[in-house]
Design an enzyme around this catalytic site. Structure first.
Site, mmCIF file in Angstrom:
data_model
loop_
_atom_site.group_PDB
_atom_site.id
_atom_site.type_symbol
_atom_site.label_atom_id
_atom_site.label_comp_id
_atom_site.label_asym_id
_atom_site.label_seq_id
_atom_site.Cartn_x
_atom_site.Cartn_y
_atom_site.Cartn_z
ATOM 1 N N ARG A 174 39.305 25.191 -5.363
ATOM 2 C CA ARG A 174 38.848 26.464 -4.779
ATOM 3 C C ARG A 174 40.014 27.300 -4.255
ATOM 4 N NH1 ARG A 174 34.352 23.852 -1.051
ATOM 5 N NH2 ARG A 174 32.827 23.269 -2.616
ATOM 6 N N CYS A 191 37.480 19.585 9.754
ATOM 7 C CA CYS A 191 36.843 18.280 9.942
ATOM 8 C C CYS A 191 36.911 17.862 11.399
ATOM 9 C CB CYS A 191 37.510 17.236 9.073
ATOM 10 S SG CYS A 191 39.209 16.978 9.541
HETATM 11 P P1 NAD Z 1 34.767 18.168 -1.322
HETATM 12 O O1 NAD Z 1 34.323 16.778 -1.057
HETATM 13 O O2 NAD Z 1 33.834 19.099 -2.011
HETATM 14 O O3 NAD Z 1 36.115 18.154 -2.235
HETATM 15 C C1 NAD Z 1 37.218 17.368 -1.911
HETATM 16 C C2 NAD Z 1 37.958 16.989 -3.195
HETATM 17 O O4 NAD Z 1 37.108 16.186 -4.011
HETATM 18 C C3 NAD Z 1 38.366 18.201 -4.044
HETATM 19 O O5 NAD Z 1 39.660 17.974 -4.547
HETATM 20 C C4 NAD Z 1 37.317 18.214 -5.164
HETATM 21 O O6 NAD Z 1 37.827 18.728 -6.380
HETATM 22 C C5 NAD Z 1 36.954 16.757 -5.312
HETATM 23 N N1 NAD Z 1 35.569 16.546 -5.707
HETATM 24 C C6 NAD Z 1 34.500 17.337 -5.407
HETATM 25 N N2 NAD Z 1 33.365 16.796 -5.912
HETATM 26 C C7 NAD Z 1 33.729 15.650 -6.533
HETATM 27 C C8 NAD Z 1 33.000 14.637 -7.237
HETATM 28 N N3 NAD Z 1 31.685 14.712 -7.400
HETATM 29 N N4 NAD Z 1 33.704 13.587 -7.739
HETATM 30 C C9 NAD Z 1 35.032 13.490 -7.574
HETATM 31 N N5 NAD Z 1 35.770 14.423 -6.918
HETATM 32 C C10 NAD Z 1 35.125 15.494 -6.401
HETATM 33 O O7 NAD Z 1 35.249 18.758 0.070
HETATM 34 P P2 NAD Z 1 35.665 20.259 0.456
HETATM 35 O O8 NAD Z 1 34.429 21.084 0.524
HETATM 36 O O9 NAD Z 1 36.783 20.717 -0.376
HETATM 37 O O10 NAD Z 1 36.227 20.020 1.941
HETATM 38 C C11 NAD Z 1 35.387 19.984 3.054
HETATM 39 C C12 NAD Z 1 34.954 18.581 3.406
HETATM 40 O O11 NAD Z 1 36.099 17.751 3.635
HETATM 41 C C13 NAD Z 1 34.170 18.522 4.701
HETATM 42 O O12 NAD Z 1 33.123 17.578 4.556
HETATM 43 C C14 NAD Z 1 35.183 18.047 5.735
HETATM 44 O O13 NAD Z 1 34.641 17.393 6.861
HETATM 45 C C15 NAD Z 1 36.007 17.116 4.905
HETATM 46 N N6 NAD Z 1 37.345 16.954 5.459
HETATM 47 C C16 NAD Z 1 37.628 15.775 6.093
HETATM 48 C C17 NAD Z 1 38.866 15.590 6.659
HETATM 49 C C18 NAD Z 1 39.192 14.312 7.368
HETATM 50 O O14 NAD Z 1 40.345 14.120 7.689
HETATM 51 N N7 NAD Z 1 38.240 13.418 7.607
HETATM 52 C C19 NAD Z 1 39.840 16.604 6.581
HETATM 53 C C20 NAD Z 1 39.519 17.785 5.928
HETATM 54 C C21 NAD Z 1 38.254 17.940 5.367
#
Ligand code: NAD
Length: 506
Positions: free
Chosen positions: A186, A290
């Site tokens: 994104r 997060c």
């Molecule tokens: P997301 O889970 O949609 O995406 C994260 C990554 O996973 C991206 O690189 C994406 O391309 C990949 N991805 C997405 N769907 C997938 C699938 N089905 N299979 C394999 N890979 C896939 O998350 P986002 O919307 O980009 O980020 C927000 C989320 O991340 C929130 O839930 C937030 O709480 C979490 N987050 C957690 C932390 C932490 O340290 N715990 C830090 C930052 C963000």
């Protein structure tokens, strides 16, 4: 840095960085938006499996050479890398704001926290020191050392496009591994811009590679036997799947997931301080953090009434708009779909019976950008979905409890366990809270207790799958395998006789 719309179709899509070179493949493309204008600013290519395999092959080939470099020479690359990022900091911050939407100052802050991980990695010679004991037996010495794993991969989320990748690869690289980064599709530009600076800093080709892509690229990284370990940060739904698939394929995996972070406000708290802290922690970055506070747990009804009244008044003063305009405090959400999802949660909270005391749903709705004004719920109950699920938007819920113990029970019962904090003037209550609460990162009068780079970051419960936290000392353990060597050099021609008892250490 902001691309004129007429130039977008002519501009090549954002591609990959493999073996020290930019690469494009025939994968499909996906639009990247400026969430503040709602316009497409560029396209990103989603890597085909063969492209991901090319990146893995480049990393595998670069590994033996990089593994044998000295830790001090790896640290020197990191010193130069840090200087280059600082030189280009404004460009990088603009890219973050352009594609994510967060306000520029927040983008600068994110980058600074990322740089701190590089500064920590500059201590490579010290971090990689093992332990040594002379004479563990007669004439026998032992030592431990940390050896790199090989090719490792990082998969990162959209909300910290620059910082979260920097939680991973500076540490992985100084440990002697080679790396493949798969940033969020994104908002991919800042991670690519930063990654390319590594070559200028003197990193050999193939040691760091970047592929843009979606779940197909992730699947390839998780199943290819050449990838030894995977760091993942994103939503819990994906984190859990990544952990299961990666470990089933024999990899070491740490997968950090979603959150619902509670701030406890005690009756003796400095209310003005707590309200200031909550405004930034709940609505900063439009709630897309997060570690955002999404639940304020007010202890006692008087505290709750005073907190709600003060928040309502102060929320009215917040400015929402384009993050590149320094007068705004809150930018848009990252996509139109996500804005609709968050709005849907606000509708749901009303249906579930929570009291919506600030309704930001109508704010800036005539704009083309993906805006949503701050929302505040009072009288939120534990069974409601708006309480149980991560909303990841500018929505704060007030839950009312009678005692500190009730607040701790509430927090402990929640599925997620990333961060929490308490506002109080009572040291005993604060110590009791931090001792007992089942959460990975705790703040005392600190709303966003994100550990500094020389501690490690990680939640408990369904906010983290795996054993080790990310960055800091845990990262050195995660990205290495420890080996203990025991050595004897027979001296004076004395040879031991065969022994059949288990060796002791006298
Ligand atoms: P997301 O889970 O949609 O995406 C994260 C990554 O996973 C991206 O690189 C994406 O391309 C990949 N991805 C997405 N769907 C997938 C699938 N089905 N299979 C394999 N890979 C896939 O998350 P986002 O919307 O980009 O980020 C927000 C989320 O991340 C929130 O839930 C937030 O709480 C979490 N987050 C957690 C932390 C932490 O340290 N715990 C830090 C930052 C963000």
């Amino acid at each position: 840095m902001f691309t004129a719309p007429e130039k977008i179709s002519a501009a090549p899509p954002i591609g990959h960085f493999i073996n020290g070179q930019r690469a494009l493949d025939a994968g499909s493309t996906q639009p990247v938006y400026n969430p503040a204008t709602g316009r497409v600013v560029r396209q990103v290519v989603l890597a085909e499996p063969d492209t991901v395999r090319d990146a893995i092959a480049a990393a595998e080939q670069a590994f033996p050479g990089w593994r044998n470099t000295t830790p001090i020479s790896r640290a020197r690359v990191m010193f130069r890398f840090k200087e280059l990022i600082e030189k280009h900091a404004e460009t990088i911050a603009s890219l973050i704001t352009e594609e994510h939407g967060k306000v520029l100052d927040d983008a600068r802050g994110e980058l600074q926290r990322g740089i701190e991980n590089i500064e920590y990695a500059c201590g490579a010679p010290e971090l990689l020191k093992g332990e040594h004991s002379r004479n563990v037996g007669r004439g026998i010495d032992s030592w431990s050392e940390y050896q790199p794993l090989g090719v490792v991969a990082g998969i990162t989320p959209s909300n910290f496009p620059a910082m979260v990748p920097l939680w991973m690869y500076p540490l992985a690289l100084i440990c002697g591994n080679t790396f493949i980064l798969k940033p969020s599709e994104r908002d991919p530009s800042s991670a690519l811009f930063i990654g390319e600076l590594l070559s200028e800093a003197g990193l050999p080709n193939g040691v760091f590679n970047l592929v843009n892509g979606d779940k197909q690229a992730v699947e390839t990284l998780l199943t290819d036997r050449r990838v030894q370990a995977v760091s993942f940060v994103g939503s819990t739904a994906v984190a859990e799947k990544v952990y299961r698939t990666g470990t089933a394929h024999g990899k070491r995996v740490q997968a950090l997931g979603s959150a619902k972070n509670h701030a406890v406000v005690m009756p003796d708290a400095d209310l003005e301080n707590a309200v200031n802290a909550l405004l930034g922690a709940a609505y900063g970055s439009c709630g897309e953090r997060c570690m955002a506070i999404s639940v304020a747990v007010a202890v006692g009804h008087e505290t709750a009434d005073a907190l709600a009244a003060s928040l309502v008044e102060r929320i009215g003063e917040l400015t929402v708009g384009d993050g590149s305009d320094a007068s705004n405090q809150i930018g848009p959400l990252i996509t139109n779909e996500h804005r609709d999802r968050v709005k849907g949660y606000v509708d749901l909270g009303v249906e579930e019976g929570a009291k919506l005391i600030v309704d930001g749903r109508a704010q800036l709705q005539d704009e083309a950008g993906f805006f949503l004004g701050p929302c505040l719920f009072d009288h939120v109950k534990q069974h409601m979905r708006v309480y149980k699920e991560e909303i990841f938007g500018p929505v704060l819920s007030i839950v009312r409890v009678d005692r500190l113990e009730d607040a701790i029970d509430l927090i402990d019962t929640h599925d997620f366990g990333n961060g929490t904090c308490i506002f109080t003037r009572d040291g005993e209550a604060a110590r009791y809270f931090s001792d007992h609460v089942q959460i990975g990162m705790v703040g005392i009068n600190v709303p966003l207790p994100v550990p500094v780079a020389y501690f490690s970051f990680g939640g408990w419960k369904r906010s983290l799958f795996g054993d080790l936290h990310i960055y800091g000392p845990d990262a050195v353990r995660f990205y290495t395998r420890s080996k203990v060597i025991t050595q004897r050099w027979p001296s004076g021609g004395v040879r031991e006789k065969a022994k059949f008892s288990f060796p002791g250490s006298d």
